[in-house]
Motif scaffolding. Structure first.
Motif, mmCIF file in Angstrom:
data_model
loop_
_atom_site.group_PDB
_atom_site.id
_atom_site.type_symbol
_atom_site.label_atom_id
_atom_site.label_comp_id
_atom_site.label_asym_id
_atom_site.label_seq_id
_atom_site.Cartn_x
_atom_site.Cartn_y
_atom_site.Cartn_z
ATOM 1 N N ALA A 1 0.805 -1.218 0.000
ATOM 2 C CA ALA A 1 0.000 0.000 0.000
ATOM 3 C C ALA A 1 0.832 1.258 0.000
ATOM 4 N N GLY A 2 2.070 1.167 0.490
ATOM 5 C CA GLY A 2 2.931 2.337 0.576
ATOM 6 C C GLY A 2 4.074 2.258 -0.408
ATOM 7 N N SER A 3 5.280 2.417 0.093
ATOM 8 C CA SER A 3 6.476 2.480 -0.755
ATOM 9 C C SER A 3 7.248 1.174 -0.697
ATOM 10 N N MET A 4 7.388 0.512 -1.829
ATOM 11 C CA MET A 4 8.194 -0.702 -1.900
ATOM 12 C C MET A 4 9.665 -0.433 -1.579
ATOM 13 N N PRO A 5 10.277 0.643 -2.118
ATOM 14 C CA PRO A 5 11.689 0.913 -1.761
ATOM 15 C C PRO A 5 11.893 1.083 -0.260
ATOM 16 N N LEU A 6 10.976 1.773 0.420
ATOM 17 C CA LEU A 6 11.119 1.951 1.865
ATOM 18 C C LEU A 6 10.959 0.622 2.594
ATOM 19 N N LEU A 7 10.046 -0.217 2.122
ATOM 20 C CA LEU A 7 9.873 -1.530 2.738
ATOM 21 C C LEU A 7 11.134 -2.373 2.579
ATOM 22 N N VAL A 8 11.726 -2.333 1.391
ATOM 23 C CA VAL A 8 12.954 -3.092 1.150
ATOM 24 C C VAL A 8 14.107 -2.542 1.983
ATOM 25 N N MET A 9 14.190 -1.224 2.090
ATOM 26 C CA MET A 9 15.226 -0.636 2.942
ATOM 27 C C MET A 9 15.042 -1.053 4.403
ATOM 28 N N GLY A 10 13.787 -1.160 4.825
ATOM 29 C CA GLY A 10 13.521 -1.628 6.177
ATOM 30 C C GLY A 10 13.951 -3.068 6.366
ATOM 31 N N LEU A 11 13.639 -3.926 5.389
ATOM 32 C CA LEU A 11 14.060 -5.322 5.456
ATOM 33 C C LEU A 11 15.582 -5.427 5.501
ATOM 34 N N MET A 12 16.264 -4.676 4.636
ATOM 35 C CA MET A 12 17.725 -4.694 4.628
ATOM 36 C C MET A 12 18.274 -4.222 5.977
ATOM 37 N N GLY A 13 17.608 -3.225 6.561
ATOM 38 C CA GLY A 13 18.044 -2.733 7.860
ATOM 39 C C GLY A 13 17.828 -3.749 8.958
ATOM 40 N N LEU A 14 16.704 -4.491 8.908
ATOM 41 C CA LEU A 14 16.439 -5.514 9.914
ATOM 42 C C LEU A 14 17.518 -6.596 9.883
ATOM 43 N N ILE A 15 17.836 -7.102 8.707
ATOM 44 C CA ILE A 15 18.852 -8.150 8.618
ATOM 45 C C ILE A 15 20.233 -7.590 8.971
ATOM 46 N N ALA A 16 20.500 -6.350 8.589
ATOM 47 C CA ALA A 16 21.789 -5.741 8.911
ATOM 48 C C ALA A 16 21.971 -5.599 10.417
ATOM 49 N N VAL A 17 20.950 -5.106 11.106
ATOM 50 C CA VAL A 17 21.078 -4.943 12.553
ATOM 51 C C VAL A 17 21.146 -6.308 13.228
ATOM 52 N N THR A 18 20.495 -7.303 12.659
ATOM 53 C CA THR A 18 20.519 -8.650 13.229
ATOM 54 C C THR A 18 21.927 -9.227 13.212
ATOM 55 N N VAL A 19 22.601 -9.164 12.055
ATOM 56 C CA VAL A 19 23.947 -9.740 11.968
ATOM 57 C C VAL A 19 24.951 -8.901 12.759
ATOM 58 N N ALA A 20 24.737 -7.590 12.826
ATOM 59 C CA ALA A 20 25.644 -6.734 13.592
ATOM 60 C C ALA A 20 25.539 -7.015 15.082
ATOM 61 N N VAL A 21 24.320 -7.186 15.578
ATOM 62 C CA VAL A 21 24.136 -7.510 17.003
ATOM 63 C C VAL A 21 24.721 -8.886 17.313
ATOM 64 N N SER A 22 24.598 -9.833 16.390
ATOM 65 C CA SER A 22 25.223 -11.142 16.588
ATOM 66 C C SER A 22 26.728 -11.004 16.734
ATOM 67 N N ALA A 23 27.334 -10.174 15.887
ATOM 68 C CA ALA A 23 28.775 -9.944 15.989
ATOM 69 C C ALA A 23 29.129 -9.327 17.337
ATOM 70 N N LEU A 24 28.313 -8.392 17.788
ATOM 71 C CA LEU A 24 28.572 -7.743 19.068
ATOM 72 C C LEU A 24 28.490 -8.739 20.221
ATOM 73 N N LEU A 25 27.514 -9.635 20.180
ATOM 74 C CA LEU A 25 27.358 -10.619 21.245
ATOM 75 C C LEU A 25 28.578 -11.534 21.329
ATOM 76 N N VAL A 26 29.027 -12.044 20.189
ATOM 77 C CA VAL A 26 30.179 -12.953 20.194
ATOM 78 C C VAL A 26 31.440 -12.206 20.631
ATOM 79 N N ALA A 27 31.616 -10.987 20.142
ATOM 80 C CA ALA A 27 32.829 -10.233 20.454
ATOM 81 C C ALA A 27 32.907 -9.850 21.931
#
Length: 776
Positions: free
Chosen positions: A262-288
């Protein structure tokens, strides 16, 4: 190429090779997402609940009751499966899971119409609230249609327009999800929650490969100080893979299934990319920072595994405990869900997506930077080998039984699953639902009139517990914008001549617009609006006593929630989720024991040793179950002890099936962390396959058969029925038998002398402690 680029390229190639060569890395990255998303698509394919099994107890035997039964029979949403003679028979059917709602027409109902208040009661199963309330709502609608001619006839006898006996109608429109489809609501929510957890587990192991015995010293030396290059290269493939999986799911729902963005596909995709990015970054932080893969996986299961519950997408947390509200805002998934709902379902402004995007990408940058800094600190520390074993005598039942308990204090990865997680989740998960019901939901009222009736209706809405009038405006466009941007949950539009048209006997309808992205809130706003409308209508007729008397004596429909008298979301969801918690902690704990023994090349257990270990795990699982069904349900005031002895009798069988499956599962791995990494991502789907939130009659048959291979499926149906509904053990005999068969099947396979779970992996040559162990 610069040194930084060379290091980046070397580690990127190594990680890609690892993901394609190592089977369990490939399973988590490629196979599990496919299987879970396919199962989710099959489960939610029908979208809208239809043919809900219901019953009617007709003790009136009148033209009115027969007309109502005809309406129910022709309703596409209902399956009038039974017409028992008494309510007791209907309650027995409900306890056995045969029906979800029953309408009761008492004897003498029609004879007493317009002489004394008469009520048709629709009872629904509040222990399975989602589908039960839907069945009751559709039965009530059918009864209302059948009652309309009675009102019109009485109005003609009085010489009044029939419409004067009815309040203004409430026309509800669901913005973004007009069909109230669970495929859109749950599909988008669950799929991204599952990918969020899988991405976290997959990237944890990637960063763990840079760590040796609790130190990043070797990585620091081999990278020439360019540890940021090594870290980014290890995370990048996981970010790409799980972002692609998310895009595949969006393409499935939006492209193939027709749930348009219903809204913006580019913004939705940017949100998805951000979700996965923050997920892998937090995983790195936990292990480190923790320098411990077992502990990092445990923390991931806590923060990511319960992210859906704390996301504010189901029960609003505004009136929950402060901890739940604060924790919800800390979790990245909450911010993604807000963006996804706005851009996918309601069509929010682009500006409303900026704060969630800023949080997702800002935390990504901060977490990656902090992980890099922590790795540099850890790279200067010496390696610290840890000896972790789980010894037990291989030929003694009692020896293996007692050794299991003796090893728990020394084997933290095992005790954290079998003991600490059980206690933690008893209070952590229910915090998301302690508010029980959605209340104080912000709404906007659109009104261009200031008539007494309009002011009275607004006053009744302000006094309602369900809604909070956050804005009153004269523009429907302004109000709709507030809802689309998630400022309010609903919009109530009052007609311009509401008071005059009601007096004239032709009441205009009241329009209610609701946010289709949050289905739990829809019912609360709708009920509050309907109740305020009825109260306003009755106050309007106080000057017309005869009309008021007739209206009050008209037949009414009352819905009554059984086995969940408060209608609380926690009372409905938590008792079912508890079975998933008990299964998953016991299963993974058992699996970690077996994998740890293979990892350390412990002597294979003989039949007696295997039996002793299994009995110890059954004891732990039984005590954990009774801890929940007794103490936790009592202190949290959840429905409990409907059939206490049945619960006590069935708990060991459930524990036996779950632990045996875990023992078999653990034998697939030569490294203990793999058990949690591979299995924890199944939790959310297993809950829905249990049939508490989405019924089995709406799922494909093959999926229901697969679901019953997991003990939690039969356990949810059996224990919820016994705890909340007072069902006896004979009434849940099919589920009890299923659990018994699973316990005998999985237990028998575990006890077989040729069980491969007892032999060390052929590629294990020596004991490693750290991420330099062979990753099979």
């Amino acid at each position: 190429m610069s040194d930084w680029g060379q290091i980046f390229g070397t580690h990127l190639r190594a990680e890609i090779k690892r993901l394609t060569d190592r089977r369990w890395d490939a399973v988590v990255a490629f196979v599990l997402p496919l299987l879970l998303l396919v199962a989710l698509a099959a489960m939610l394919g029908p979208g809208v609940a239809r043919h809900i099994p219901v019953a009617v107890v007709d003790q009136d035997h009148s033209s009115f009751s027969r007309a109502a039964i005809r309406e129910m029979s022709t309703s596409p949403g209902l399956d009038l499966a039974y017409q028992p003679a008494t309510l007791d028979e209907a309650m027995a059917l409900m306890r056995r899971g045969k029906i979800y709602a029953v309408a009761h027409f008492p004897s003498g109902l029609t004879h007493g119409l317009f002489r004394s208040p008469q009520t048709v009661t629709v009872y629904f199963n509040g222990a399975f609230q989602t589908i039960g309330s839907m069945g009751a709502m559709q039965q009530s609608a059918a009864i209302g249609i059948a009652a309309a001619p009675l009102l019109e006839e009485r109005a003609r006898q009085m010489g009044l327009p029939g419409t004067q006996l009815s309040p203004p109608s409430v026309q509800v429109s669901i913005i973004g999800n007009p069909q109230l489809s669970f495929e859109l609501f749950l599909g988008a929510l669950l799929a991204m929650g599952i990918l969020h957890l899988l991405a976290a587990c997959s990237s944890l192991m990637a960063v763990g490969r840079l760590m040796f015995r609790g130190s990043f010293y070797r990585t620091g030396r081999s990278s020439g100080g360019h540890m940021s290059a090594a870290l980014l290269a290890r995370l990048l493939p996981h970010w790409v893979i799980f972002t692609v999986w998310g895009l595949v799911w969006i393409a499935w729902l939006a492209g193939y299934r027709g749930w348009d963005i219903a809204g913006s596909m580019p913004l939705l995709v940017m949100g998805l990319m951000g979700l996965i990015a923050v997920t892998v970054a937090v995983s790195a932080l936990l292990v480190a920072t923790l320098a411990d893969l077992d502990l990092s996986l445990s923390v991931t299961a806590i923060y990511s595994g319960a992210a859906i519950a704390f996301s504010n997408a189901t029960l609003p947390l505004d009136h929950g405990p402060k901890f739940a509200q604060i924790w919800s805002q800390i979790l990245p998934f909450t911010h993604y869900v807000k963006l996804q709902t706005g851009q996918w379902v309601t069509g929010s402004d682009a500006a409303s997506a900026l704060p969630p995007l800023a949080v997702l990408w800002g935390v990504t940058f901060g977490a990656f930077t902090a992980a890099w800094a922590a790795m540099k600190v850890r790279s200067k520390r010496p390696e610290n080998p840890k000896q972790l074993t789980f010894p037990m005598p291989p030929r003694s039942i009692w020896g293996a039984y007692t050794a299991t308990f003796a090893n728990l204090p020394k084997a933290r990865p095992v005790s954290s699953l079998l003991l600490l997680a059980v206690v933690l989740y008893a209070f952590y998960y229910p915090a998301a639902y302690s508010g029980q019901v959605a209340k104080g939901l912000p709404v906007a009222i659109v009104s261009s009139s200031s008539s007494p009736l309009t002011r009275s209706l607004i006053a009744h809405l302000r006094a309602s517990e369900g809604v909070d009038v956050a804005a009153v405006t004269g523009s429907s466009k302004d109000a709709e914008k507030l809802m689309k941007n998630d400022v309010v949950d609903g919009v109530i539009i009052l007609p311009e001549h509401l008071g005059r048209s009601t007096i004239q006997g032709v009441p205009d309808g009241i329009a209610v617009w609701l946010n289709g992205g949050y289905l739990v809130r829809v019912a609360s706003v709708g009920k509050a609006t309907a109740a305020a409308t009825v109260a306003t209508f009755e106050s309007q007729m106080e000057g017309m006593p005869e009309l008021l008397r007739i209206a009050k004596l008209a037949p009414t429909v009352r819905q009554e929630s059984l086995f969940n008298i408060t209608g609380g979301y926690g009372d409905y969801a938590v008792p079912a989720v508890v079975l998933i918690i008990l299964q998953q902690t016991l299963l993974m704990g058992a699996g970690v024991i077996v994998a740890l023994r293979r990892e350390t090349m412990a002597e294979p257990l003989k039949f007696s040793g295997r039996l002793g270990l299994w009995l110890a795990l059954i004891t732990i699982g039984t005590l954990s179950s009774l801890f929940y069904f007794g103490f936790v349900f009592w202190i949290q005031d959840y429905p409990r002890a409907g059939d206490l002895w049945g619960v006590i009798a069935l708990s060991p069988i459930f524990a036996a099936a779950s632990s045996a499956l875990g023992l078999l599962f653990g034998g697939l791995f030569s490294r203990r962390e793999r058990v949690v990494q591979v299995w924890v991502g199944t939790s959310a789907l297993l809950f829905f396959l249990g049939g508490a939130a989405w019924p089995h009659f709406m799922m494909p048959k093959f999926l229901v058969w697969i679901a019953h291979l997991f003990p939690s499926t039969a356990a949810v149906q059996a224990f919820v029925s016994m705890n909340a509904m007072g069902a006896s053990l004979p009434e849940v005999a099919p589920q009890a038998l299923t659990l018994l068969v699973l316990a005998l099947l999985y237990g028998g396979l575990w006890l077989l002398p040729f069980s491969t779970t007892q032999r060390p992996h052929p590629l294990i040559k020596r004991h490693y402690d750290g991420a330099d162990r062979s990753l099979h």
